[in-house]
Motif scaffolding. Structure first.
Motif, PDB file in Angstrom:
ATOM      1  N   ALA A 171       8.223   0.788  12.813  1.00  0.00           N
ATOM      2  CA  ALA A 171       6.369   1.150  12.002  1.00  0.00           C
ATOM      3  C   ALA A 171       5.504   0.978  13.309  1.00  0.00           C
ATOM      4  CB  ALA A 171       6.642  -0.089  11.225  1.00  0.00           C
TER       5      ALA A 171
ATOM      6  N   SER B 279       3.065   4.281  13.954  1.00  0.00           N
ATOM      7  CA  SER B 279       1.475   3.604  14.055  1.00  0.00           C
ATOM      8  C   SER B 279       0.768   4.360  15.368  1.00  0.00           C
ATOM      9  CB  SER B 279       1.072   2.632  13.982  1.00  0.00           C
ATOM     10  OG  SER B 279       1.440   2.303  11.970  1.00  0.00           O
TER      11      SER B 279
ATOM     12  N   VAL C 244      -8.963   4.226  10.238  1.00  0.00           N
ATOM     13  CA  VAL C 244      -7.344   4.897  10.273  1.00  0.00           C
ATOM     14  C   VAL C 244      -7.038   3.628  10.415  1.00  0.00           C
ATOM     15  CG1 VAL C 244      -5.754   5.214  11.811  1.00  0.00           C
ATOM     16  CG2 VAL C 244      -7.921   7.294  11.281  1.00  0.00           C
TER      17      VAL C 244
ATOM     18  N   ARG D  74      -6.452   2.262   6.873  1.00  0.00           N
ATOM     19  CA  ARG D  74      -5.539   3.113   6.368  1.00  0.00           C
ATOM     20  C   ARG D  74      -3.866   2.958   6.903  1.00  0.00           C
ATOM     21  NH1 ARG D  74      -3.604   9.554   8.410  1.00  0.00           N
ATOM     22  NH2 ARG D  74      -3.105   8.029  10.247  1.00  0.00           N
ATOM     23  N   GLU D  75      -3.574   2.457   8.138  1.00  0.00           N
ATOM     24  CA  GLU D  75      -2.249   1.805   9.188  1.00  0.00           C
ATOM     25  C   GLU D  75      -1.841   0.850   8.110  1.00  0.00           C
ATOM     26  OE1 GLU D  75      -0.223   3.068  11.216  1.00  0.00           O
ATOM     27  OE2 GLU D  75      -1.641   5.311  10.808  1.00  0.00           O
TER      28      GLU D  75
ATOM     29  N   ALA E 150      -2.791  -0.609   5.891  1.00  0.00           N
ATOM     30  CA  ALA E 150      -2.597  -0.464   3.778  1.00  0.00           C
ATOM     31  C   ALA E 150      -1.130  -0.224   3.729  1.00  0.00           C
ATOM     32  CB  ALA E 150      -3.810   0.030   3.160  1.00  0.00           C
ATOM     33  N   ALA E 151      -0.397   0.283   4.157  1.00  0.00           N
ATOM     34  CA  ALA E 151       0.685   2.005   4.808  1.00  0.00           C
ATOM     35  C   ALA E 151       1.795   0.846   4.936  1.00  0.00           C
ATOM     36  CB  ALA E 151       0.642   2.978   5.711  1.00  0.00           C
TER      37      ALA E 151
ATOM     38  N   ILE F 294       1.838  -1.747   1.750  1.00  0.00           N
ATOM     39  CA  ILE F 294       2.461  -0.957   0.661  1.00  0.00           C
ATOM     40  C   ILE F 294       4.615  -1.164   1.232  1.00  0.00           C
ATOM     41  CG2 ILE F 294       3.311   0.746  -0.189  1.00  0.00           C
ATOM     42  CD1 ILE F 294      -0.176   1.578  -0.270  1.00  0.00           C
ATOM     43  N   ASN F 295       4.300   0.077   2.421  1.00  0.00           N
ATOM     44  CA  ASN F 295       6.258   0.327   2.823  1.00  0.00           C
ATOM     45  C   ASN F 295       6.922  -1.391   2.849  1.00  0.00           C
ATOM     46  OD1 ASN F 295       6.359   2.571   2.614  1.00  0.00           O
ATOM     47  ND2 ASN F 295       5.481   3.065   4.194  1.00  0.00           N
TER      48      ASN F 295
END
Lengths: 463, 463
Positions: free
Chosen positions: B344, B348, B369, B372-373, B375-376, B379-380
């Motif tokens: 991961a 990124s 950004v 966003r990263e 948060a991603a 979630i993942n």
């Protein structure tokens, strides 16, 4: 060089400004203050490509304020430069007549690029309707060619001349022509069936006397592409042979359009980008302006593949749980062997994937490259084996543990070299993009081999 | 389009052949058989760039046979296209008069490129001596500019005209000019002090009447570069603004030369290649034609960095050896958490490094950004936490072990997102190439955090 002798007043050239950090933050201030005058002043000297970048870097709210406030217009150039994921959003926000006007300025290849990526059918229909009949037919025909083909990439606007014309005839023709392309670099010579037979550079045309036949100054060799040729082959040829523009023909060799260097650069850029992202397990369409949910969705599959790989490695470790319970140092050291193999494998893999992409790795040198990678793995493996052997002895006071980790290291780095070249070459042969899939395979191999060699040797020699 | 009405016999264009696998293997056969006729026939239709590729793909023995046997000559173009590591070898093998002849054909920028990378001073001297005086002075002056600057990239051959000339005057001048560049796309307008003030495309020149003043048809905006501008800024501008050629000026704004699109493409190519290789821990100069000892030498430092990283991770594991002895399942599962975090993080990181390189990641969007990263990652992380929680329960029958691995997974994927963007951005700020150094930092962080979170939580909750 020409040395002008008379003094004169030169007009100052209009140099375009750059979108640097101070300007960017001034623009963001103007947007928050809704200050139209400041915004217009700041945007006016910017190139369309920079305005597209600007739209990508601000957030959605600011974008809408910009579109609403700015006295200038989102023109065809800005739309073309915009990242696909943002185009639809911007198109939706624009009045229909602005879209129509923007689209009419574009060469047909740019319209094709715009339309083919729109998911919204109504938007695509509106764009096509805005074109005049000739251009619309050209765009619709281009859309019948396969995706990622030369036919989609070419523009229909071409400059041609019969090969029996002279320089003077051609210049007279160009002076009276009405619909010349925005940019052109060659005159394509055609036979009576409009099949391209050669080309003349504009430089040659300008430096030759009017009575020179075009056939006398045509370039010695030239390349044409077929409408169905894959765009990556076109881009490769432009790069390899330093082409500026090249004619595209149909199956009957008739001239259908021309591809120019800017299209080829875009494809080359996209291909390199795709390789970089795919090697890292990122979807090649991902852009920095994507939302969180797109990022999550795009990255999940690759992480899922990696999870399967990691679980495979864990299953290997689980076979040796009895050994680990007896010698816990094995659990401490085992990630080192796997990690070194993974890194060495990634090195070999990346070099191989790039060499395949640039066509430098071929049947002529594949065995030599594999031998070299395996030898390099063995030599670096031996060097790190010595270092790790010493670490094993010093840290855990066990010479035999040092030997185990050293031997496992050599084995894993040799396998890494072999897998790092072998796997992408095999994937390429069977038609799978090596950049996309090699990483997972190579890491699986180096993890499994690393853990198995290290723990297996430990079980044999240490118990 | 022009529709020629009279029938005529078109000369067949000479289309160049490609260096495909059948031709390549036929060439290798001809080399082993020392069959000059076959070799000449096979090489004759090839472009210089393909002959350079051929030289890179065969081994040293075959190269020497080719140079000795082939009736054609290694010309300037082939030398320019050749990988740097091979140029010296080939130059050594060529007779001095062949080298001199090859070099005299080249534009000055290509000679500079040839000379600046030669480690052998004598070879460089011989090349300079082969040039005529004007070109030698131009090359020697170019070599006084900083490496990787616009001054090294530009060619001295330029086409200029005073801006008060008409189209007719310019064409007459070009027709009588003797030493025009091999390729040119614009006429640069200059003032009496030879400072560029604008340019006219050759297309406009050809389609305008003779009495049109150049100032009337000049392009609306134009960009110049200074001799000291870094080549990567030049390449960026060519790509961003779709330039074909651009004037280079000295500190007094006087025209010194011109940079053309082929130079810019070469730099863009090199930059993308450098990023791909550096992200994988490979020296950016590495080429597929390198020998084993170069490969070993170039890859060792990166593997050494990785070893330090891996040992750091092992030290973390060693803190928990008592826990592992009691619950061996931890040793089995711990690589999964580290591996998912590493992957991961690499995702990124790669997106961030490329966005920095293409200038899409700036002060305007860096916080967005990063958010966003993270948060991603969360979630993942949550999705994989559920999966791994289930695996933990099913495989080892321990719900609490499932919870430990799930929580550790979420922590590590969030940290991966943060480190993946944060580290390259910080490195860029302090002037270190993020492509070069980020990978090691990010993996260290995800390994250390992954092992620490997983084993630490296990010690807290499972004992």
């Amino acid at each position: 060089m020409t040395d002008p002798e008379t003094e004169m007043l030169a007009e100052e050239p209009e140099t375009e400004a750059e979108l640097d950090e101070p300007r960017l933050s001034a623009i963001r201030d103007a947007l928050s203050d809704r200050d139209r005058t400041a915004l217009d002043d700041l945007l006016e000297p910017l190139h369309g490509a920079d305005i597209a970048d600007l739209l990508e870097q601000i957030d959605e709210g600011q974008r809408m304020v910009l579109i609403e406030l700015w006295s200038g217009q989102i023109d065809g150039e800005i739309l073309s430069e915009l990242d696909e994921s943002l185009r639809q959003e911007v198109l939706r926000a624009l009045p229909a007549e602005d879209v129509a006007e923007a689209v009419r300025e574009l060469d047909t290849d740019d319209v094709v690029d715009l339309v083919e990526n729109l998911e919204d059918e109504d938007q695509a229909g509106a764009i096509l309707k805005a074109l005049d009949d000739i251009d619309r037919v050209a765009v619709e025909q281009a859309l019948t060619y396969p995706e990622y083909s030369a036919g989609r990439l070419m523009q229909r606007e071409v400059v041609i001349a019969p090969s029996f014309w002279t320089v003077g005839q051609t210049i007279d023709h160009l002076r009276s022509a009405e619909d010349l392309p925005q940019q052109f670099y060659h005159v394509i010579l055609v036979d009576p069936r409009v099949r391209p037979v050669g080309y003349v550079t504009l430089g040659k045309m300008l430096s030759s006397r009017r009575d020179t036949p075009l056939s006398e100054i045509e370039e010695e060799s030239f390349r044409t592409f077929e409408v169905t040729d894959p765009e990556e082959d076109v881009a490769y040829a432009f790069n390899q042979y330093h082409l500026i523009s090249a004619p595209v023909v149909d199956a009957d060799d008739r001239l259908m359009g021309v591809i120019t260097i800017d299209d080829a650069i875009r494809i080359l850029d996209e291909e390199a980008e795709e390789d970089i992202l795919r090697l890292a397990g990122v979807d090649s369409e991902e852009a920095i302006s994507n939302r969180t949910r797109d990022v999550v969705r795009r990255r999940f599959p690759w992480l899922a593949v990696n999870l399967v790989t990691a679980i495979l490695a864990s299953i290997v470790i689980a076979q040796f749980d009895a050994v680990i319970t007896q010698i816990v140092a094995l659990a401490v050291l085992m990630p080192i062997v796997a990690s070194m193999g993974g890194n060495a494998g990634t090195q070999s893999l990346t070099v191989a994937v790039r060499a395949l992409a640039t066509r430098d790795l071929t049947g002529a040198n594949v065995w030599r490259v594999i031998r070299r990678e395996v030898a390099a793995g063995a030599i670096n493996g031996a060097a790190f084996a010595v270092i790790m052997g010493i670490v094993g002895v010093v840290w855990f006071g066990s010479p035999m543990l040092g030997v185990v980790i050293a031997v496992a290291m050599v084995i894993n780095l040799v396998v890494a070299g072999l897998a790092g070249v072998g796997i992408p070459v095999v994937l390429e042969k069977v038609g799978i993009d090596p950049a996309l899939a090699s990483g997972a395979f190579v890491t699986t191999v180096t993890d499994v081999v690393g853990f198995f060699a290290f723990l297996g040797l430990a079980a044999l020699w240490l118990l």
